[in-house]
Write a protein that holds these residues in place. Structure first.
Motif, PDB file in Angstrom:
ATOM      1  N   VAL A   1      24.333  14.030  32.640  1.00 53.64           N
ATOM      2  CA  VAL A   1      23.683  13.048  31.780  1.00 53.64           C
ATOM      3  C   VAL A   1      24.767  12.254  31.064  1.00 53.64           C
TER       4      VAL A   1
ATOM      5  N   VAL B   1      18.363  18.024  33.126  1.00 55.32           N
ATOM      6  CA  VAL B   1      18.696  16.623  32.814  1.00 55.32           C
ATOM      7  C   VAL B   1      17.453  15.841  32.403  1.00 55.32           C
ATOM      8  N   ASP B   2      16.288  16.153  32.996  1.00 53.90           N
ATOM      9  CA  ASP B   2      15.055  15.480  32.593  1.00 53.90           C
ATOM     10  C   ASP B   2      14.743  15.771  31.127  1.00 53.90           C
TER      11      ASP B   2
ATOM     12  N   GLN C   1      21.176   9.591  34.372  1.00 52.12           N
ATOM     13  CA  GLN C   1      21.309  10.937  34.924  1.00 52.12           C
ATOM     14  C   GLN C   1      21.691  10.888  36.395  1.00 52.12           C
TER      15      GLN C   1
ATOM     16  N   GLN D   1      17.281  14.043  28.806  1.00 49.75           N
ATOM     17  CA  GLN D   1      16.994  12.619  28.673  1.00 49.75           C
ATOM     18  C   GLN D   1      15.797  12.361  27.762  1.00 49.75           C
TER      19      GLN D   1
ATOM     20  N   MET E   1      21.546  19.322  23.193  1.00 41.34           N
ATOM     21  CA  MET E   1      21.515  19.159  24.648  1.00 41.34           C
ATOM     22  C   MET E   1      21.917  20.461  25.329  1.00 41.34           C
TER      23      MET E   1
ATOM     24  N   SER F   1      20.277   6.722  28.199  1.00 41.61           N
ATOM     25  CA  SER F   1      21.144   7.582  29.019  1.00 41.61           C
ATOM     26  C   SER F   1      20.858   7.359  30.495  1.00 41.61           C
TER      27      SER F   1
ATOM     28  N   SER G   1      29.736  11.931  28.874  1.00 43.11           N
ATOM     29  CA  SER G   1      28.867  12.595  29.843  1.00 43.11           C
ATOM     30  C   SER G   1      28.929  14.105  29.663  1.00 43.11           C
TER      31      SER G   1
END
Length: 330
Positions: A196, A300-301, A316, A304, A265, A314, A285
């Protein structure tokens, strides 16, 4: 970089009958440090990456015809652009700087300053392209010093943790830099990176300046153990060992300050079932390393979604480790 005898030896390997008129090359983005291996570990990914189109022309010299995807941030002056500067160095090394002319089109498919080896991907693509155009007179090992010089020109520090995996593919270990000693490590089949890129600015030079020059022996011992454990886990295909080894106690605590929402995150990624999570290169990143694509995509979903809720745009990318490195597209 070379003496007359070396130039003569290289020229003897060049057969103009094997020269191409044009070539298009892709070189991959990279995740430097691999969380616990600051400046010594890195791996290549399938996406994103940069492309170089190179065409042989009648007038000697190296010229940049166009650059796309950089928002006008990169110089067209061939002396100031790392791609063209490295191509010129290689031609001089081969004694061909007055014998051949090339024009370059560079297409950036990744953000500049993303922590994904943007400059190294461009440099590797350019050097691989000119070497291909000339019938591959140099091996990848022989191209590597030129790639490292490109990193020095780009960011003031000639390290190989991005250019080595970009050129060699796979996972690389930089055992030493003087002389350069690069070792390819095994790549477990199911190792996947979920990346990401939060669209915030973290210049490489600023991120490097924050790093402490001295660390405690206690922390150093922990880091050495993690690096050794990670390398062992790669050889043994042991994902659990890889997971418990990929922790950074030296660099991450300082660089995380520059990355908004970093620890949230990280929590989200680890709750999604990935093996480990950390900073890609100098950031911003971040990378979630997982066994298989499912956990990486989920991580990553969710990351984000969290960034969007906090007003941070962002990008991915989810990719297996790229074992090939640069490749000819046409």
């Amino acid at each position: 970089m070379s003496n007359p005898e070396q130039v003569l030896n290289k020229q003897s390997k060049i057969n103009q009958d094997h020269w191409l008129d044009e070539v298009r090359v892709f070189a991959p983005a990279t995740v430097a440090n691999m969380i616990c291996g600051f400046d010594i570990l890195g791996f290549a990914v399938d996406k994103p990456g940069d492309e170089v189109y190179m065409q042989r022309v009648g007038n000697p010299g190296v010229r940049i015809r166009s650059i796309k995807g950089d928002d006008g941030r990169l110089p067209l002056d061939p002396d100031k652009n790392t791609v063209s500067a490295c191509v010129m160095m290689l031609l001089a090394h081969l004694g061909l700087e007055t014998e051949i002319g090339v024009e370059i089109e560079l297409t950036k498919h990744m953000p500049i300053g993303s922590g994904l080896g943007s400059s190294s991907a461009s440099t590797v693509a350019g050097l691989f392209a000119i070497n291909t155009l000339l019938g591959n007179p140099l091996t990848k090992d022989e191209l590597m010093p030129f790639c490292v010089e490109g990193e020095r020109l780009a960011c003031g520090h000639g390290h190989a943790d991005n250019v080595a995996p970009a050129l060699m593919g796979g996972i690389t270990l930089i055992r030493g830099s003087q002389p350069l000693d690069i070792i390819n490590l095994p790549v477990p089949d199911q190792l996947v990176a979920g990346i990401v890129f939060p669209q915030v600015d973290v210049p490489t030079r600023d991120a490097r300046q924050l790093i402490k020059e001295k660390v405690s022996l206690k922390d150093a011992v922990v880091q050495w153990g993690n690096i050794a454990g990670l390398v062992s886990g790669l050889y043994r295909n042991d994902y659990e060992l890889i997971s418990r080894s990929m922790h950074d106690v030296l660099i991450e605590p300082t660089r995380a300050i520059l990355i908004p929402e970093f620890y949230e995150m990280k929590r989200i990624a680890m709750d999604s079932g990935v093996l480990s999570f950390g900073i890609s290169g100098s950031g911003p990143s971040v990378v979630a390393i997982s066994k298989g694509f499912e956990a990486a995509q989920l991580a990553v979903d969710r990351i984000q979604e969290h960034l969007t809720a906090n007003g941070i745009e962002s990008l991915q990318f989810v990719s297996a480790v790229n074992a090939e490195g640069p490749k000819v597209l046409s």
